[in-house]
Design an enzyme around this catalytic site. Structure first.
Site, PDB file in Angstrom:
ATOM      1  N   GLY A   9       0.908  -1.392   0.028  1.00  0.00           N
ATOM      2  CA  GLY A   9       0.004  -0.091   0.047  1.00  0.00           C
ATOM      3  C   GLY A   9       0.819   1.100  -0.237  1.00  0.00           C
ATOM      4  O   GLY A   9       1.602   1.555   0.920  1.00  0.00           O
ATOM      5  N   PHE A  12      -1.075   7.271   1.825  1.00  0.00           N
ATOM      6  CA  PHE A  12      -0.523   8.211   2.756  1.00  0.00           C
ATOM      7  C   PHE A  12       0.421   7.551   3.763  1.00  0.00           C
ATOM      8  O   PHE A  12       1.667   8.101   4.126  1.00  0.00           O
ATOM      9  CB  PHE A  12      -1.454   9.131   3.651  1.00  0.00           C
ATOM     10  N   ASP A  34       1.668  -1.322  -4.931  1.00  0.00           N
ATOM     11  CA  ASP A  34       0.364  -0.681  -4.854  1.00  0.00           C
ATOM     12  C   ASP A  34      -0.325  -0.839  -6.285  1.00  0.00           C
ATOM     13  O   ASP A  34       0.247  -0.472  -7.126  1.00  0.00           O
ATOM     14  CB  ASP A  34       0.492   0.567  -4.346  1.00  0.00           C
ATOM     15  N   ARG A 100     -10.512   5.787   6.832  1.00  0.00           N
ATOM     16  CA  ARG A 100     -12.007   6.465   6.984  1.00  0.00           C
ATOM     17  C   ARG A 100     -11.900   7.682   6.350  1.00  0.00           C
ATOM     18  O   ARG A 100     -10.668   8.219   6.313  1.00  0.00           O
ATOM     19  CB  ARG A 100     -12.010   6.449   8.557  1.00  0.00           C
ATOM     20  N   ASN A 118     -11.836  -3.907   3.217  1.00  0.00           N
ATOM     21  CA  ASN A 118     -10.715  -4.322   3.260  1.00  0.00           C
ATOM     22  C   ASN A 118     -10.357  -5.605   3.635  1.00  0.00           C
ATOM     23  O   ASN A 118      -9.309  -6.239   3.473  1.00  0.00           O
ATOM     24  CB  ASN A 118     -10.230  -3.287   4.480  1.00  0.00           C
ATOM     25  N   ARG A 174      -1.246   8.792  21.618  1.00  0.00           N
ATOM     26  CA  ARG A 174      -2.117   9.877  21.963  1.00  0.00           C
ATOM     27  C   ARG A 174      -2.411  10.225  23.140  1.00  0.00           C
ATOM     28  O   ARG A 174      -2.559  11.185  23.577  1.00  0.00           O
ATOM     29  CB  ARG A 174      -3.437   9.389  21.193  1.00  0.00           C
ATOM     30  N   HIS A 198      -8.781  -2.039  18.634  1.00  0.00           N
ATOM     31  CA  HIS A 198      -8.647  -0.469  18.087  1.00  0.00           C
ATOM     32  C   HIS A 198      -9.717   0.165  17.728  1.00  0.00           C
ATOM     33  O   HIS A 198     -10.010   0.190  16.556  1.00  0.00           O
ATOM     34  CB  HIS A 198      -7.602  -0.752  17.104  1.00  0.00           C
TER      35      HIS A 198
HETATM   36  N1  APR Z   1      -2.781  -4.078  -2.631  1.00  0.00           N
HETATM   37  C1  APR Z   1      -2.098  -3.169  -2.120  1.00  0.00           C
HETATM   38  N2  APR Z   1      -2.171  -1.943  -1.948  1.00  0.00           N
HETATM   39  C2  APR Z   1      -3.838  -1.820  -2.108  1.00  0.00           C
HETATM   40  C3  APR Z   1      -4.629  -2.704  -2.482  1.00  0.00           C
HETATM   41  C4  APR Z   1      -4.064  -3.968  -2.635  1.00  0.00           C
HETATM   42  N3  APR Z   1      -4.741  -4.955  -2.878  1.00  0.00           N
HETATM   43  N4  APR Z   1      -5.931  -2.145  -2.720  1.00  0.00           N
HETATM   44  C5  APR Z   1      -5.548  -0.938  -2.130  1.00  0.00           C
HETATM   45  N5  APR Z   1      -4.472  -0.619  -1.761  1.00  0.00           N
HETATM   46  C6  APR Z   1      -3.531   0.591  -1.806  1.00  0.00           C
HETATM   47  C7  APR Z   1      -4.236   1.679  -2.241  1.00  0.00           C
HETATM   48  O1  APR Z   1      -4.337   1.938  -3.775  1.00  0.00           O
HETATM   49  C8  APR Z   1      -3.889   3.023  -1.416  1.00  0.00           C
HETATM   50  O2  APR Z   1      -2.812   3.626  -2.280  1.00  0.00           O
HETATM   51  O3  APR Z   1      -3.646   0.839  -0.351  1.00  0.00           O
HETATM   52  C9  APR Z   1      -3.196   2.399  -0.197  1.00  0.00           C
HETATM   53  C10 APR Z   1      -3.916   3.034   1.208  1.00  0.00           C
HETATM   54  O4  APR Z   1      -3.602   4.196   1.234  1.00  0.00           O
HETATM   55  P1  APR Z   1      -4.381   5.512   1.503  1.00  0.00           P
HETATM   56  O5  APR Z   1      -5.811   5.387   0.856  1.00  0.00           O
HETATM   57  O6  APR Z   1      -3.675   6.761   1.559  1.00  0.00           O
HETATM   58  O7  APR Z   1      -4.744   5.157   3.062  1.00  0.00           O
HETATM   59  P2  APR Z   1      -3.787   5.349   4.361  1.00  0.00           P
HETATM   60  O8  APR Z   1      -4.260   6.738   5.033  1.00  0.00           O
HETATM   61  O9  APR Z   1      -2.381   5.142   3.894  1.00  0.00           O
HETATM   62  O10 APR Z   1      -4.288   4.198   5.439  1.00  0.00           O
HETATM   63  C11 APR Z   1      -4.094   2.783   4.984  1.00  0.00           C
HETATM   64  O11 APR Z   1      -4.357   2.017   7.335  1.00  0.00           O
HETATM   65  O12 APR Z   1      -4.869   3.324   9.082  1.00  0.00           O
HETATM   66  C12 APR Z   1      -5.389   2.514   8.186  1.00  0.00           C
HETATM   67  O13 APR Z   1      -7.689   2.904   8.236  1.00  0.00           O
HETATM   68  C13 APR Z   1      -6.419   3.096   7.339  1.00  0.00           C
HETATM   69  O14 APR Z   1      -7.024   1.063   6.510  1.00  0.00           O
HETATM   70  C14 APR Z   1      -6.232   2.187   6.236  1.00  0.00           C
HETATM   71  C15 APR Z   1      -4.677   1.967   5.797  1.00  0.00           C
END
Ligand code: APR
Length: 336
Positions: A9, A12, A34, A100, A118, A174, A198
């Site tokens: 992933g 962020f 990703d 979220r 997820n 926190r 969590h």
């Molecule tokens: N395999 C790999 N990456 C994936 C897949 C997958 N099958 N599906 C989605 N992604 C990627 C998305 O393309 C995205 O870039 O996961 C990334 C998630 O990044 P963000 O949307 O920016 O989310 P982020 O804030 O990084 O949080 C990720 O952590 O804290 C938790 O709730 C939050 O579940 C979320 C996770």
């Protein structure tokens, strides 16, 4: 330093992880996976062709690679849309999934409401780990945290020391930040542990909260502590409501890296983590937030705290919430 860390992933949290792994010299190579942006089959072919050439993982890796001379770091960065970037990783950090996000009316979903989407992502994550780095230590961050770790365990069945979730370090940070601010002392002086799932039923353990080794009650009155503990339980949501575009990403990444460093440098550091319980705290077969020694073998030992009757009841309530979400995850997994 490890030979290779995989980050799943590249959103962020994943972006902060790669940049910090390079800065902190934690590995010689980082593999970032990703699939985004995804091709939409309903789009015209020319648009699909453009999207096929784009890649968040390759783009972010290239961005960080091009900055390495400026920060004087030598690290190999590999980004891919498939899972091959994980090949040979000794440690993987999983952030794949949706976070979220605030709705237009300012409300936002609970972490548990992310489960259905997820869970499907996590099945792909498990497949990728099994194919490319089956022996890796796994730190998972995606939400709903405890149920996603449970799902990885169901799909991969790793030794219980090798799979751990990150939530307690962040929830405790926190709590510590709010206590330090209210007491007007350094964050370095504040120790505290948040236990349980969590979710909004997590348990800030007041009896574990010490300022320079002294009970927190010496510094803050009961009303202030209650307010801080309530804020801690909902702190993730507070950030979601403020950001508008997603959820906290710097503090979760730093928290996961504290765990990674404990493992990589065999620190045997006691941290609150989401670990598999087999009888500890009276819980069997669930992953839930408890203090544990983290070292070269991952979760080396779960530490049992002496909780007050009130804390025990709050922990039991939180565990019941985790059990319910895991039950839902188990039912969904059976159909996928
Ligand atoms: N395999 C790999 N990456 C994936 C897949 C997958 N099958 N599906 C989605 N992604 C990627 C998305 O393309 C995205 O870039 O996961 C990334 C998630 O990044 P963000 O949307 O920016 O989310 P982020 O804030 O990084 O949080 C990720 O952590 O804290 C938790 O709730 C939050 O579940 C979320 C996770």
């Amino acid at each position: 330093m490890l030979e290779k860390i995989g980050v799943i992933g590249g959103g962020f949290i994943g972006g902060v992880l790669v940049q910090e792994i390079a800065q902190r010299r934690l590995a010689r190579e980082v593999g970032l996976v990703d699939p985004a942006p995804m091709v939409n089959p309903a789009d015209p072919e020319e648009r699909q062709a453009v999207v096929r050439r784009q890649s968040v993982a390759i783009g972010k890796s290239l961005d960080i690679f091009e900055g390495l001379p400026v920060v004087s770091r030598d690290v190999r960065l590999v980004g891919t849309k498939d899972y091959s970037a994980l090949a040979g990783a000794e440690l993987v950090i999983n952030t794949a999934g949706v976070p979220r996000k605030a709705r237009p009316d300012g409300t936002f979903p609970s972490r548990e409401e992310l489960l259905a989407i997820n869970l499907k992502v996590t099945i792909e994550v498990a497949r990728g780990i099994a194919q490319f780095c089956p022996e890796a230590m796994i730190i998972s961050i995606a939400n709903p945290l405890d149920a996603i770790v449970f799902t990885l365990d169901k799909r991969l069945a790793p030794p219980k020391n090798r799979l751990v979730g990150m939530a307690g370090v962040l929830d405790s940070a926190r709590y510590r930040a709010f206590v330090a601010e209210a007491a007007n002392v350094s964050v370095e002086n504040v120790n505290a542990i948040v236990l349980g799932g969590h979710g909004d039923d997590m348990v800030p353990v007041r009896s574990s909260c010490l300022i320079a080794g002294l009970p927190v009650e010496r510094f803050l009155d009961a009303d202030t502590l209650l307010r801080i503990e309530n804020r801690t339980r909902k702190a993730g949501g507070e950030v979601v409501g403020l950001l508008g575009f997603g959820s906290a990403f710097v503090s979760p990444a730093w928290s996961a890296l504290e765990m990674a460093e404990a493992i990589i440098f065999d620190k045997r550091k006691i941290l609150p983590v989401c670990a598999k319980l087999e009888g500890e705290y009276g819980v069997d077969g669930l992953f839930c937030g408890v203090p544990a020694i983290l070292g070269r073998n991952g979760v080396e030992q779960v530490i049992e705290l002496d909780l007050t009757a009130e804390e025990k009841a709050a922990f039991a309530k939180s565990v019941a919430g985790v059990a319910k979400t895991c039950e839902e995850a188990g039912a969904m997994l059976a159909t996928l």
